[in-house]
Scaffold this motif. Structure first.
Motif, short mmCIF file in Angstrom:
data_model
loop_
_atom_site.label_atom_id
_atom_site.label_comp_id
_atom_site.label_asym_id
_atom_site.label_seq_id
_atom_site.Cartn_x
_atom_site.Cartn_y
_atom_site.Cartn_z
N LYS A 185 2.61 2.55 -2.79
CA LYS A 185 2.96 2.94 -4.16
C LYS A 185 3.05 4.45 -4.35
O LYS A 185 3.68 4.92 -5.29
CB LYS A 185 1.95 2.35 -5.15
N TRP A 186 2.39 5.21 -3.46
CA TRP A 186 2.39 6.67 -3.57
C TRP A 186 3.66 7.22 -2.91
O TRP A 186 3.64 8.14 -2.09
CB TRP A 186 1.13 7.21 -2.91
N ALA B 164 -3.03 5.88 -13.31
CA ALA B 164 -2.31 5.92 -12.04
C ALA B 164 -0.84 6.27 -12.26
O ALA B 164 -0.26 7.08 -11.53
CB ALA B 164 -2.44 4.59 -11.32
N LYS C 2 -3.83 10.82 -5.12
CA LYS C 2 -3.47 9.42 -4.97
C LYS C 2 -4.56 8.53 -5.53
O LYS C 2 -5.74 8.68 -5.19
CB LYS C 2 -3.26 9.12 -3.48
N SER D 37 -4.61 1.65 -14.70
CA SER D 37 -3.18 1.51 -14.42
C SER D 37 -2.38 2.61 -15.11
O SER D 37 -1.45 3.18 -14.53
CB SER D 37 -2.69 0.13 -14.87
N TYR E 9 -7.18 2.97 -5.57
CA TYR E 9 -6.82 1.58 -5.26
C TYR E 9 -5.36 1.43 -4.81
O TYR E 9 -4.91 0.34 -4.52
CB TYR E 9 -7.10 0.67 -6.45
N TRP E 10 -4.63 2.54 -4.72
CA TRP E 10 -3.28 2.51 -4.18
C TRP E 10 -3.30 2.62 -2.67
O TRP E 10 -2.36 2.38 -2.00
CB TRP E 10 -2.44 3.63 -4.77
N SER F 217 0.83 -1.21 0.00
CA SER F 217 0.00 0.00 0.00
C SER F 217 0.87 1.26 0.00
O SER F 217 0.42 2.34 0.40
CB SER F 217 -0.90 0.00 1.24
N TYR G 230 1.11 9.63 -10.90
CA TYR G 230 2.32 9.54 -10.07
C TYR G 230 3.47 10.32 -10.71
O TYR G 230 4.22 11.02 -10.00
CB TYR G 230 2.71 8.08 -9.89
#
Length: 230
Positions: free
Chosen positions: A23-24, A68, A226, A65, A229-230, A21, A72
């Motif tokens: 990824k951010w 996301a 964010k 995906s 789902y991250w 959890s 990022y």
């Protein structure tokens, strides 16, 4: 000590962040902390992030995906990270059929597959590091010199680039941050360590948790939020 970081984005994602959890990840914050831990005189001068665009048709969450990743990247850029894009190649090939872990692969039993391969990233990172090293010898005031290069990757394909930098620019300090989570049993890449002054072998979950972007990162245009789902 002015330090430039060169990050293999896919190596970081699949070696450190996938399935978590975290990824951010606020990479500039994390890298600053690790560099300062290694040498309190270290200063982050430049951060270079190398990756390739997500292919929605082959991603777990399709277009989500890709969105996301784009979000990022915007968060990284607003923190001063320089992003360099490679590409993917998708081609048809034959590969040995998997039967079980007890049955060895055989060329006599192959199946057709689609093979997705990231291209150019290793070469781009190697060239960028070498060019950075070379620029310290010509055309820059000494006060602006990069004194340390840090590679964030566990990919041994980077060994020839480090070897060349060590041979041609012996005054330049080289560090390695291996993007592996603490507690996952993996051997450190010895061929990388051979050409480095220091190596950080893992990153702890506690560090990942501390060094996260805020849920909303403000940019000059649309905020980078964010992914849910991250």
């Amino acid at each position: 000590m002015q330090t430039a970081f060169f990050i293999d984005g896919y190596n970081v994602f699949y070696g450190l962040l996938a399935g978590t959890s975290y990824k951010w990840l606020d990479l500039p914050s994390l890298l600053h902390a690790i560099a300062h831990e290694n040498d309190p005189l270290s200063q982050v001068a430049e951060i270079h992030y190398f990756t390739s665009p997500v292919q929605p048709a082959l991603a777990t969450r399709g277009i989500q995906s890709k969105q996301a990743q784009d979000t990022y990247i915007r968060a990284l850029k607003v923190r001063g990270v320089q992003v360099h894009w490679g590409r993917h190649r998708l081609d048809h090939r034959l590969a040995p059929r998997f039967v079980s872990s007890e049955v060895p692969a055989s060329r006599q039993d192959q199946v057709a597959i689609w093979n997705l391969e990231e291209k150019e990233t290793d070469v781009r990172i190697g060239i960028a590091m070498y060019q950075m090293a070379a620029r310290q010898c010509w055309g820059k005031p000494r006060s602006e010199h990069i004194e340390q290069i840090v590679l964030v990757s566990g990919d041994t394909d980077m060994t020839p680039a480090l070897e060349a930098i060590r041979e041609d620019f012996p005054h330049l300090r080289i560090g390695i941050i291996v993007p592996h989570r603490k507690g996952i049993g993996r051997n450190p890449p010895g061929s990388l360590k051979k050409h480095a002054d220091w190596m950080r072998r893992y990153i702890s979950p506690e560090e990942l948790e501390v060094h996260q972007f805020p849920d909303r990162v403000h940019t000059r245009k649309k905020p980078a939020d964010k992914p849910d789902y991250w």
